[in-house]
Design a protein around this motif. Structure first.
Motif, PDB file in Angstrom:
ATOM      1  N   LYS A 346      32.666   5.675 -48.409  1.00  0.00           N
ATOM      2  CA  LYS A 346      33.700   4.923 -49.130  1.00  0.00           C
ATOM      3  C   LYS A 346      33.474   3.417 -49.062  1.00  0.00           C
ATOM      4  O   LYS A 346      34.420   2.627 -49.005  1.00  0.00           O
ATOM      5  N   ALA A 347      32.226   3.010 -49.070  1.00  0.00           N
ATOM      6  CA  ALA A 347      31.889   1.583 -49.041  1.00  0.00           C
ATOM      7  C   ALA A 347      30.584   1.358 -49.794  1.00  0.00           C
ATOM      8  O   ALA A 347      29.723   2.238 -49.872  1.00  0.00           O
ATOM      9  N   VAL A 348      30.478   0.167 -50.367  1.00  0.00           N
ATOM     10  CA  VAL A 348      29.258  -0.276 -51.044  1.00  0.00           C
ATOM     11  C   VAL A 348      28.898  -1.635 -50.469  1.00  0.00           C
ATOM     12  O   VAL A 348      29.766  -2.520 -50.356  1.00  0.00           O
ATOM     13  N   CYS A 349      27.635  -1.839 -50.106  1.00  0.00           N
ATOM     14  CA  CYS A 349      27.268  -3.104 -49.478  1.00  0.00           C
ATOM     15  C   CYS A 349      25.800  -3.415 -49.711  1.00  0.00           C
ATOM     16  O   CYS A 349      25.032  -2.574 -50.182  1.00  0.00           O
ATOM     17  N   ILE A 350      25.442  -4.629 -49.361  1.00  0.00           N
ATOM     18  CA  ILE A 350      24.064  -5.088 -49.384  1.00  0.00           C
ATOM     19  C   ILE A 350      23.731  -5.625 -48.013  1.00  0.00           C
ATOM     20  O   ILE A 350      24.543  -6.330 -47.387  1.00  0.00           O
ATOM     21  N   SER A 351      22.550  -5.297 -47.510  1.00  0.00           N
ATOM     22  CA  SER A 351      22.116  -5.793 -46.219  1.00  0.00           C
ATOM     23  C   SER A 351      21.419  -7.133 -46.399  1.00  0.00           C
ATOM     24  O   SER A 351      21.095  -7.548 -47.516  1.00  0.00           O
ATOM     25  N   THR A 352      21.180  -7.831 -45.289  1.00  0.00           N
ATOM     26  CA  THR A 352      20.560  -9.147 -45.375  1.00  0.00           C
ATOM     27  C   THR A 352      19.115  -9.070 -45.865  1.00  0.00           C
ATOM     28  O   THR A 352      18.569 -10.077 -46.319  1.00  0.00           O
ATOM     29  N   ASN A 353      18.488  -7.903 -45.796  1.00  0.00           N
ATOM     30  CA  ASN A 353      17.129  -7.764 -46.319  1.00  0.00           C
ATOM     31  C   ASN A 353      17.113  -7.357 -47.793  1.00  0.00           C
ATOM     32  O   ASN A 353      16.045  -7.122 -48.370  1.00  0.00           O
ATOM     33  N   GLY A 354      18.308  -7.271 -48.432  1.00  0.00           N
ATOM     34  CA  GLY A 354      18.390  -6.957 -49.848  1.00  0.00           C
ATOM     35  C   GLY A 354      18.588  -5.491 -50.164  1.00  0.00           C
ATOM     36  O   GLY A 354      18.701  -5.119 -51.346  1.00  0.00           O
ATOM     37  N   THR A 355      18.674  -4.631 -49.163  1.00  0.00           N
ATOM     38  CA  THR A 355      18.873  -3.196 -49.392  1.00  0.00           C
ATOM     39  C   THR A 355      20.321  -2.915 -49.783  1.00  0.00           C
ATOM     40  O   THR A 355      21.252  -3.469 -49.182  1.00  0.00           O
ATOM     41  N   VAL A 356      20.533  -2.067 -50.783  1.00  0.00           N
ATOM     42  CA  VAL A 356      21.867  -1.702 -51.251  1.00  0.00           C
ATOM     43  C   VAL A 356      22.220  -0.317 -50.711  1.00  0.00           C
ATOM     44  O   VAL A 356      21.412   0.621 -50.802  1.00  0.00           O
ATOM     45  N   PHE A 357      23.438  -0.189 -50.157  1.00  0.00           N
ATOM     46  CA  PHE A 357      23.915   1.084 -49.628  1.00  0.00           C
ATOM     47  C   PHE A 357      25.163   1.509 -50.390  1.00  0.00           C
ATOM     48  O   PHE A 357      26.067   0.704 -50.618  1.00  0.00           O
ATOM     49  N   VAL A 358      25.206   2.797 -50.792  1.00  0.00           N
ATOM     50  CA  VAL A 358      26.369   3.390 -51.447  1.00  0.00           C
ATOM     51  C   VAL A 358      26.798   4.600 -50.624  1.00  0.00           C
ATOM     52  O   VAL A 358      26.030   5.560 -50.464  1.00  0.00           O
ATOM     53  N   ASN A 359      28.021   4.515 -50.060  1.00  0.00           N
ATOM     54  CA  ASN A 359      28.532   5.579 -49.183  1.00  0.00           C
ATOM     55  C   ASN A 359      27.569   5.855 -48.031  1.00  0.00           C
ATOM     56  O   ASN A 359      27.367   7.006 -47.630  1.00  0.00           O
ATOM     57  N   GLY A 360      26.955   4.796 -47.516  1.00  0.00           N
ATOM     58  CA  GLY A 360      26.058   4.934 -46.379  1.00  0.00           C
ATOM     59  C   GLY A 360      24.638   5.322 -46.732  1.00  0.00           C
ATOM     60  O   GLY A 360      23.775   5.369 -45.850  1.00  0.00           O
ATOM     61  N   LYS A 361      24.356   5.617 -47.998  1.00  0.00           N
ATOM     62  CA  LYS A 361      23.024   6.042 -48.410  1.00  0.00           C
ATOM     63  C   LYS A 361      22.273   4.873 -49.053  1.00  0.00           C
ATOM     64  O   LYS A 361      22.827   4.152 -49.885  1.00  0.00           O
ATOM     65  N   GLU A 362      21.028   4.717 -48.652  1.00  0.00           N
ATOM     66  CA  GLU A 362      20.207   3.630 -49.154  1.00  0.00           C
ATOM     67  C   GLU A 362      19.737   3.901 -50.581  1.00  0.00           C
ATOM     68  O   GLU A 362      19.260   5.001 -50.885  1.00  0.00           O
ATOM     69  N   MET A 363      19.889   2.919 -51.451  1.00  0.00           N
ATOM     70  CA  MET A 363      19.441   3.045 -52.828  1.00  0.00           C
ATOM     71  C   MET A 363      17.954   2.684 -52.935  1.00  0.00           C
ATOM     72  O   MET A 363      17.404   1.965 -52.108  1.00  0.00           O
ATOM     73  N   THR A 364      17.334   3.196 -53.994  1.00  0.00           N
ATOM     74  CA  THR A 364      15.919   2.880 -54.225  1.00  0.00           C
ATOM     75  C   THR A 364      15.743   1.433 -54.660  1.00  0.00           C
ATOM     76  O   THR A 364      14.837   0.733 -54.195  1.00  0.00           O
ATOM     77  N   ASN A 365      16.631   1.005 -55.580  1.00  0.00           N
ATOM     78  CA  ASN A 365      16.550  -0.384 -56.056  1.00  0.00           C
ATOM     79  C   ASN A 365      16.942  -1.351 -54.945  1.00  0.00           C
ATOM     80  O   ASN A 365      17.858  -1.083 -54.157  1.00  0.00           O
ATOM     81  N   GLN A 366      16.248  -2.474 -54.883  1.00  0.00           N
ATOM     82  CA  GLN A 366      16.503  -3.457 -53.836  1.00  0.00           C
ATOM     83  C   GLN A 366      16.653  -4.838 -54.448  1.00  0.00           C
ATOM     84  O   GLN A 366      15.979  -5.189 -55.419  1.00  0.00           O
ATOM     85  N   LEU A 367      17.555  -5.626 -53.879  1.00  0.00           N
ATOM     86  CA  LEU A 367      17.801  -6.992 -54.324  1.00  0.00           C
ATOM     87  C   LEU A 367      17.037  -7.971 -53.436  1.00  0.00           C
ATOM     88  O   LEU A 367      16.537  -7.590 -52.372  1.00  0.00           O
ATOM     89  N   PRO A 368      16.918  -9.258 -53.834  1.00  0.00           N
ATOM     90  CA  PRO A 368      16.193 -10.230 -53.004  1.00  0.00           C
ATOM     91  C   PRO A 368      16.826 -10.387 -51.622  1.00  0.00           C
ATOM     92  O   PRO A 368      18.025 -10.191 -51.440  1.00  0.00           O
TER      93      PRO A 368
END
Length: 438
Positions: A346-368
């Motif tokens: 129940k959360a969506v976030c971005i880590s400091t390395n640019g990784t995007v997580f949706v409901n705790g699962k890491e997405m394939t697409n990555q941001l800077p």
């Protein structure tokens, strides 16, 4: 007959209502015309006063500068004259003294020559001795005309032409400012101001945005730069603010006339971090969170679920610390204690390395990778899903867009319950991270 009378009565009532509406519309247009006339008259009066004051100041300044320069040059003439005339005056005194001495000697000599008495020999002797003492063959040196100053004034005849060329093109009068405010959009604790050019021939180098409370008489600069939009923060809700913008032409120093002031207010309370959480220090307005040296008790959440669907939520990184894979910045449906990161359900976030997580699962697409000055934006749009039984809205799909740098990630986030507002939060393992939210 009664039916016909009723029809006529109904038509009369409709005509009366139409006439009232027509009159009301005409009065509104008349009011608009009066406002337009007032704007033309008022701006013309203000422009006249500005021009008169400006040129009056110019004339006063020019007169003072010319008088000061004239006085300086005259003083220079006086100095050269006094400095070089004194040796000539000293020489003149010396010559006049010699002339007087020669006159006295001549008279004495004539007396001696014409004397017929016995002491003529003595008088002639004395005269001869006196003549030798005066040194009649020694004359003072007088400078030639080429050796003494001959003062003159060197004046550049092109100066007047240069000044004239500048004066004849100094100042312009415009019927419309080259830029106008195009849109005012309320934001939580702020207002997004967008402006546009209305003069295609005007090439803008920078824009300058000012604002003030409607009850204040003083405008404050809030932005100067090349962008054509800016979010003004620290805006009090339900308070009218006035905004105006001007531009500076390419290669010029002066600013253009101000745009017509526009008034706006925000009804949205500002985003705030939750105070009193271990490991985080907040600014006075609670919109900036700093990860301090104290041990963190978990995720720092917002003070309330203030992020509404259809709005843009922005995080700006004001300071950085040592990164960690558990670091997170994002949004969630509810505040849940016991977690040290938003990398959960129940959360969506971005880590400091640019990784995007949706409901705790890491997405394939990555941001800077996040760095100092990075801006991360979250946009949320509701998409209703029709279930197999034909009902709508029993479950909810949110379309989320996360942007960072020049890249963005778009995905659908499914919820089993209605959700039109969300919390935001962050978590950092190491101190030094500083985040502004708006």
């Amino acid at each position: 007959m009664e039916i016909e009378a009723e029809l006529l009565l109904q038509e009369a009532k409709e005509s009366i209502e139409a006439a009232k509406n027509y009159k009301r519309e005409l009065l509104q247009r008349l009011q608009g015309l009066n406002q337009a006339r007032k704007q033309i008259k008022g701006s013309a009066l203000q422009t006249r006063e500005t021009l008169q004051q400006h040129f009056s100041d110019l004339k006063a300044t020019f007169t003072k500068l010319l008088n000061d320069r004239l006085a300086c040059l005259l003083q220079e003439v006086d100095s050269i004259e006094q400095q070089n005339i004194k040796p000539l005056e000293d020489c003149q005194k010396l010559i006049q003294h010699g002339v007087t001495a020669a006159d006295d000697l001549l008279r004495e000599g004539e007396v001696a020559v014409q004397c017929n008495s016995g002491d003529k020999k003595d008088k002639l002797g004395n005269f001869t001795k006196k003549a030798l003492q005066i040194q009649l063959d020694s004359l003072p040196e007088v400078p030639s005309l080429v050796e003494v100053p001959c003062l003159s004034a060197q004046l550049d005849d092109s100066f007047l032409a240069i000044v004239k060329d500048r004066i004849v093109v100094h100042g312009t009068v415009a019927s419309h400012p080259p830029v106008q405010i195009e849109e005012l959009i309320e934001r939580p604790g702020g207002i997004l101001v967008r402006w546009c050019k209305v003069d295609d021939d005007f090439v803008a180098q920078d824009y300058r945005l000012q604002y003030r409370k409607s009850i204040s008489s003083h405008y404050e600069d809030v932005y100067v730069g090349p962008e054509m939009e800016f979010i003004v923060l620290h805006i009090d809700p339900f308070v009218d603010y006035q905004f105006r913008v001007c531009a500076r032409g390419d290669g010029r120093h002066e600013w253009s006339p101000w745009s017509i002031p526009q008034t706006a207010q925000t009804t949205l309370v500002p985003h705030e971090w939750l105070p009193g959480v271990d490991g985080y220090s907040l600014s006075s307005r609670r919109n900036i969170a700093l990860r301090n040296d104290s041990p963190a008790s978990g995720v720092l959440y917002s003070n309330a679920a203030t992020w509404l669907c259809g709005q843009t939520l922005t995080f700006r990184i004001e300071g950085i610390g040592q990164p960690d894979k558990k670091d997170s910045i994002g949004v969630c449906v509810e505040c849940q204690d016991g977690y040290d990161s938003l990398q959960r359900d129940k959360a969506v976030c971005i880590s400091t390395n640019g990784t995007v997580f949706v409901n705790g699962k890491e997405m394939t697409n990555q941001l800077p990778m996040i760095s100092a000055g990075s801006t991360i934006t979250f946009d949320l749009e509701i998409v209703n899903i029709c279930l197999s039984n034909g009902t709508e809205g029993e479950s909810l799909k949110l379309r989320v867009t996360i942007s960072s740098g020049n890249r963005e990630v778009v995905f659908d986030w499914l919820h089993d319950q209605p959700c039109d507002s969300l919390y935001f939060g962050c978590s950092f393992t190491y101190p030094g991270w500083k985040v502004l939210v708006f």
